[in-house]
Scaffold this motif. Structure first.
Motif, short mmCIF file in Angstrom:
data_model
loop_
_atom_site.label_atom_id
_atom_site.label_comp_id
_atom_site.label_asym_id
_atom_site.label_seq_id
_atom_site.Cartn_x
_atom_site.Cartn_y
_atom_site.Cartn_z
N THR A 46 -2.95 -15.39 -8.69
CA THR A 46 -4.38 -15.48 -8.95
C THR A 46 -5.09 -15.08 -7.65
O THR A 46 -4.83 -15.65 -6.60
CB THR A 46 -4.80 -16.90 -9.37
N VAL A 47 -5.95 -14.08 -7.74
CA VAL A 47 -6.57 -13.54 -6.53
C VAL A 47 -8.09 -13.53 -6.68
O VAL A 47 -8.63 -13.19 -7.72
CB VAL A 47 -6.06 -12.11 -6.24
N GLY A 54 -2.04 -9.15 -10.12
CA GLY A 54 -3.11 -10.03 -9.67
C GLY A 54 -4.09 -10.29 -10.80
O GLY A 54 -4.45 -9.36 -11.54
N VAL A 55 -4.51 -11.53 -10.94
CA VAL A 55 -5.47 -11.91 -11.97
C VAL A 55 -6.66 -12.60 -11.32
O VAL A 55 -6.48 -13.50 -10.49
CB VAL A 55 -4.83 -12.85 -13.02
N VAL A 76 -5.92 -7.55 -13.09
CA VAL A 76 -6.63 -7.90 -14.32
C VAL A 76 -7.85 -8.74 -13.94
O VAL A 76 -7.71 -9.76 -13.25
CB VAL A 76 -5.73 -8.69 -15.29
N MET A 77 -9.02 -8.31 -14.38
CA MET A 77 -10.25 -9.08 -14.17
C MET A 77 -10.66 -9.74 -15.48
O MET A 77 -10.86 -9.05 -16.49
CB MET A 77 -11.37 -8.17 -13.67
N TYR A 129 -3.67 -13.54 1.80
CA TYR A 129 -2.42 -13.81 2.51
C TYR A 129 -1.25 -13.94 1.53
O TYR A 129 -0.14 -13.45 1.82
CB TYR A 129 -2.54 -15.09 3.35
N GLN A 130 -1.47 -14.59 0.39
CA GLN A 130 -0.42 -14.68 -0.62
C GLN A 130 0.06 -13.30 -1.02
O GLN A 130 1.26 -13.04 -1.13
CB GLN A 130 -0.96 -15.39 -1.87
N THR A 131 -0.89 -12.40 -1.28
CA THR A 131 -0.52 -11.06 -1.73
C THR A 131 0.24 -10.31 -0.64
O THR A 131 1.20 -9.58 -0.92
CB THR A 131 -1.78 -10.28 -2.15
N TYR A 132 -0.17 -10.49 0.60
CA TYR A 132 0.56 -9.90 1.72
C TYR A 132 2.00 -10.41 1.75
O TYR A 132 2.96 -9.62 1.86
CB TYR A 132 -0.15 -10.23 3.03
#
Length: 319
Positions: free
Chosen positions: A66-67, A90-91, A118-119, A75-78
């Motif tokens: 979840t972003v 990413g949602v 996804v938005m 940082y999570q995505t990194y």
């Protein structure tokens, strides 16, 4: 108004929900800080779990994140894409009023880490009503956001057969909670595994922000209302109202939580934190932000004042 009673080690008010105060007057968040080095499971354990739950399954995505474009999700995505090499979706639950910095950070996150995104856009006529209801019923205008992202992320994971949802910090360990927080294990709900990165790595937002700034993350020019840090809650234009009501209900400013973390990390003394808080508390009503909220939510000022009176602690004065 009365000065709130605080943890004797940090400056967190003892009225914070879920906080436990021991016989020495020390809060559970401070006690968890003492345990983190030995309780944190480490990257080896995290990699083993990834192998168990999502490697070599032939699926399009290894995990879901979840972003929002905030510091934690960046940082999570990194970590997930660069350090662990996972294929992530990413949602995002669309923010009711995004800041320019938040929009820029989310766009930067998607492009820098090259993720499918996804938005989820809430129904435009329902969203304002849900926000009014959240403020009046729960003292939290952000309730539809909280419910929306948790429920929808799980639905999307199921729909795409994504086996793993990875969250960031473990909030009970960072902010105080029950003893079982130190014994947390991945939680499987309806066939989807959920885990916190904070159970496996040493979670320190300040050092993490230093890393993601090199990748394009932008902080605010000034802290949100009632806060001390410019790099936290950069994405939501109504976070000041959310935090104002938290102060009314619990005598807890966002700054008091942020400064407490600095104390636990040995970057600040308690006396230094109290001096900073003297300029931030009491947290007053964020007038300009309230006017924007009333217009967005089609809420009357009298209803806003009713919500204030309903949730204000007996030890606080509404200002």
């Amino acid at each position: 108004m009365n000065e709130p009673e605080r943890c004797t080690r940090c400056v967190t008010p003892i009225t914070r929900p879920g906080l436990i105060i021991d016989e020495e007057g020390v809060c559970s968040a401070c006690r968890w800080e003492e345990q983190k080095l030995k309780d944190t499971k480490g990257m080896k354990a995290l990699r083993s779990l990834i192998e168990l739950y999502c490697r070599n399954w032939g699926r399009e995505f290894d995990c879901l994140l979840t972003v929002s474009g905030g510091k934690d999700s960046t940082y999570q995505t990194y970590m997930i894409t660069r350090e662990l090499g996972l294929k992530a979706m990413g949602v995002t639950w669309a923010c009711c009023q995004s800041t320019p910095e938040g929009e820029a950070n989310l766009n930067n996150l998607i492009h820098t880490f090259n993720i499918v995104h996804v938005m989820i856009q809430p129904a435009p006529r329902d969203y304002p009503e849900q926000m009014r209801k959240g403020l009046i019923d729960d003292g939290d205008c952000c309730m539809p956001c909280h419910h929306g992202i948790f429920s929808q992320a799980a639905k999307i994971a199921k729909a795409y057969e994504i086996p793993l949802i990875i969250w960031g910090e473990n909030p009970r360990k960072e902010y105080g909670g029950v003893v079982s927080a130190g014994e947390d294990q991945p939680l499987i709900i309806d066939g989807v595994t959920h885990l916190y990165l904070g159970d496996y790595i040493n979670w320190d937002a300040k050092s993490q922000v230093d890393i993601i700034k090199t990748m394009g993350f932008k902080e605010l020019s000034t802290p949100p209302h009632g806060a001390w840090l410019k790099y936290e809650n950069v994405d939501c234009g109504f976070v000041g109202i959310h935090d104002y009501f938290a102060y009314l209900k619990f005598g807890m400013s966002r700054a008091s939580i942020q400064l407490s973390i600095e104390i636990r990390k040995d970057r600040m003394t308690r006396d230094e934190a109290l001096k900073i808080l003297s300029y931030i508390e009491p947290v007053h009503r964020p007038g300009e932000e309230v006017q924007r909220f009333l217009k967005f939510s089609d809420m009357a000022m009298e209803d806003f004042l009713y919500a204030e009176k309903r949730f204000v602690s007996k030890d606080l004065e509404t200002v």
